[in-house]
Design a protein around this motif. Structure first.
Motif, PDB file in Angstrom:
ATOM      1  N   ALA A  44       0.820  -1.209   0.000  1.00  0.00           N
ATOM      2  CA  ALA A  44       0.000   0.000   0.000  1.00  0.00           C
ATOM      3  C   ALA A  44       0.856   1.263   0.000  1.00  0.00           C
ATOM      4  O   ALA A  44       0.364   2.349  -0.298  1.00  0.00           O
ATOM      5  CB  ALA A  44      -0.918   0.001   1.221  1.00  0.00           C
ATOM      6  N   VAL A  45       2.125   1.122   0.322  1.00  0.00           N
ATOM      7  CA  VAL A  45       3.039   2.270   0.321  1.00  0.00           C
ATOM      8  C   VAL A  45       3.464   2.535  -1.119  1.00  0.00           C
ATOM      9  O   VAL A  45       4.024   1.656  -1.777  1.00  0.00           O
ATOM     10  CB  VAL A  45       4.274   1.999   1.205  1.00  0.00           C
ATOM     11  N   ARG A  46       3.199   3.731  -1.610  1.00  0.00           N
ATOM     12  CA  ARG A  46       3.474   4.062  -3.013  1.00  0.00           C
ATOM     13  C   ARG A  46       4.720   4.934  -3.200  1.00  0.00           C
ATOM     14  O   ARG A  46       5.392   4.839  -4.214  1.00  0.00           O
ATOM     15  CB  ARG A  46       2.264   4.796  -3.613  1.00  0.00           C
ATOM     16  N   ARG A  54       9.510   2.897   5.759  1.00  0.00           N
ATOM     17  CA  ARG A  54       8.534   1.928   6.285  1.00  0.00           C
ATOM     18  C   ARG A  54       8.871   0.479   5.969  1.00  0.00           C
ATOM     19  O   ARG A  54       8.355  -0.429   6.621  1.00  0.00           O
ATOM     20  CB  ARG A  54       7.133   2.268   5.759  1.00  0.00           C
ATOM     21  N   HIS A  55       9.706   0.258   4.965  1.00  0.00           N
ATOM     22  CA  HIS A  55      10.091  -1.110   4.629  1.00  0.00           C
ATOM     23  C   HIS A  55      11.549  -1.400   4.992  1.00  0.00           C
ATOM     24  O   HIS A  55      11.833  -2.326   5.745  1.00  0.00           O
ATOM     25  CB  HIS A  55       9.850  -1.380   3.140  1.00  0.00           C
ATOM     26  N   LEU A  56      12.470  -0.591   4.473  1.00  0.00           N
ATOM     27  CA  LEU A  56      13.889  -0.873   4.710  1.00  0.00           C
ATOM     28  C   LEU A  56      14.293  -0.607   6.160  1.00  0.00           C
ATOM     29  O   LEU A  56      14.780  -1.506   6.852  1.00  0.00           O
ATOM     30  CB  LEU A  56      14.763  -0.035   3.766  1.00  0.00           C
ATOM     31  N   ILE A  80       9.228  -8.680   2.834  1.00  0.00           N
ATOM     32  CA  ILE A  80       9.487  -7.816   3.984  1.00  0.00           C
ATOM     33  C   ILE A  80       9.110  -8.560   5.269  1.00  0.00           C
ATOM     34  O   ILE A  80       7.967  -8.988   5.406  1.00  0.00           O
ATOM     35  CB  ILE A  80       8.663  -6.513   3.867  1.00  0.00           C
ATOM     36  N   PRO A  81      10.047  -8.746   6.182  1.00  0.00           N
ATOM     37  CA  PRO A  81      11.417  -8.201   6.210  1.00  0.00           C
ATOM     38  C   PRO A  81      12.484  -9.112   5.586  1.00  0.00           C
ATOM     39  O   PRO A  81      13.658  -8.765   5.584  1.00  0.00           O
ATOM     40  CB  PRO A  81      11.687  -8.062   7.707  1.00  0.00           C
ATOM     41  N   VAL A 189      12.432   3.706  14.702  1.00  0.00           N
ATOM     42  CA  VAL A 189      12.721   3.684  13.268  1.00  0.00           C
ATOM     43  C   VAL A 189      12.991   5.110  12.805  1.00  0.00           C
ATOM     44  O   VAL A 189      12.112   5.968  12.907  1.00  0.00           O
ATOM     45  CB  VAL A 189      11.549   3.078  12.470  1.00  0.00           C
ATOM     46  N   PRO A 190      14.185   5.400  12.306  1.00  0.00           N
ATOM     47  CA  PRO A 190      14.505   6.765  11.869  1.00  0.00           C
ATOM     48  C   PRO A 190      13.497   7.278  10.834  1.00  0.00           C
ATOM     49  O   PRO A 190      13.181   6.586   9.863  1.00  0.00           O
ATOM     50  CB  PRO A 190      15.902   6.615  11.241  1.00  0.00           C
TER      51      PRO A 190
END
Length: 204
Positions: A44-46, A54-56, A80-81, A189-190
């Motif tokens: 859903a993240v575009r 949000r993923h890495l 992921i992950p 999470v940075p």
């Protein structure tokens, strides 16, 4: 800020050193995900910058708690992950399991393009997978109790189960079935101003 700068700053903030080649592979993974996502709706993240966060970085934040042993990523989705951890830990074996065919096709393509010889991709449901890996990780898709019930066939007596969750889990830990114990770790999470928690569960 470029994607490379966002990733480099995030990696430094996490204190998880990655080589230039590892960071290049992670950015190549994002490029591939963006391309496939247009047709297959894998996430859903575009926005690519959001994908970095949000993923890495979200996945890399759990690294201090991931033991150096064979690891099964249950419900890996777009990898992921599992893919991210496999890039960060090239000497560690990861099996990425998902029941969704289009997602496992993408993960196999990512495995090939990134040259991840330490990754195996399995297209199957959890209940069809018969091995009991020493370590299981997943982005929690249900309550801890429901998740453990679903994964019971693949959890060995000494397996570690790592559940990535979005919020505090005190109530869920208190409701664990008899014979289980767990602890949670608050993650930072940075670039993400949202709570993240890793729950580590094992049989007593």
């Amino acid at each position: 800020m470029t994607l490379a700068s966002r990733l480099a700053q995030g990696v430094e903030a996490l204190g998880q050193p990655l080589s230039d080649d590892q960071q290049r592979r992670l950015l190549a993974y994002i490029d591939l995900l963006v391309k496939w996502n247009q047709a297959y709706n894998l996430t859903a993240v575009r926005d690519p910058a959001e994908m970095v966060t949000r993923h890495l970085l979200d996945s890399l934040a759990v690294l201090p708690h991931v033991s150096a042993m064979d690891t099964l990523d249950v419900g890996t989705g777009a990898g992921i992950p599992g893919i991210i951890l496999a890039v960060a830990r090239p000497d560690q074996r990861f099996v990425l399991l998902d029941a969704n065919g289009k997602k496992t096709r993408f993960v196999r393509q990512a495995r090939r393009e990134l040259g991840l010889d330490n990754v195996e991709v399995v297209h199957a449901r959890v209940e069809q997978y018969r091995n009991a890996p020493p370590q299981i990780i997943c982005r929690a898709f249900a309550s801890l109790s429901d998740m453990l019930a679903l994964m019971t066939p693949i959890i060995g007596d000494t397996s570690r189960v790592l559940a990535m969750k979005a919020a505090s889990t005190d109530q869920e830990l208190a409701a664990l079935p008899a014979g289980w114990q767990g602890e949670y770790h608050a993650l930072s999470v940075p670039g993400l101003d949202e709570p993240r928690t890793l729950v580590v569960v094992n049989k007593i």
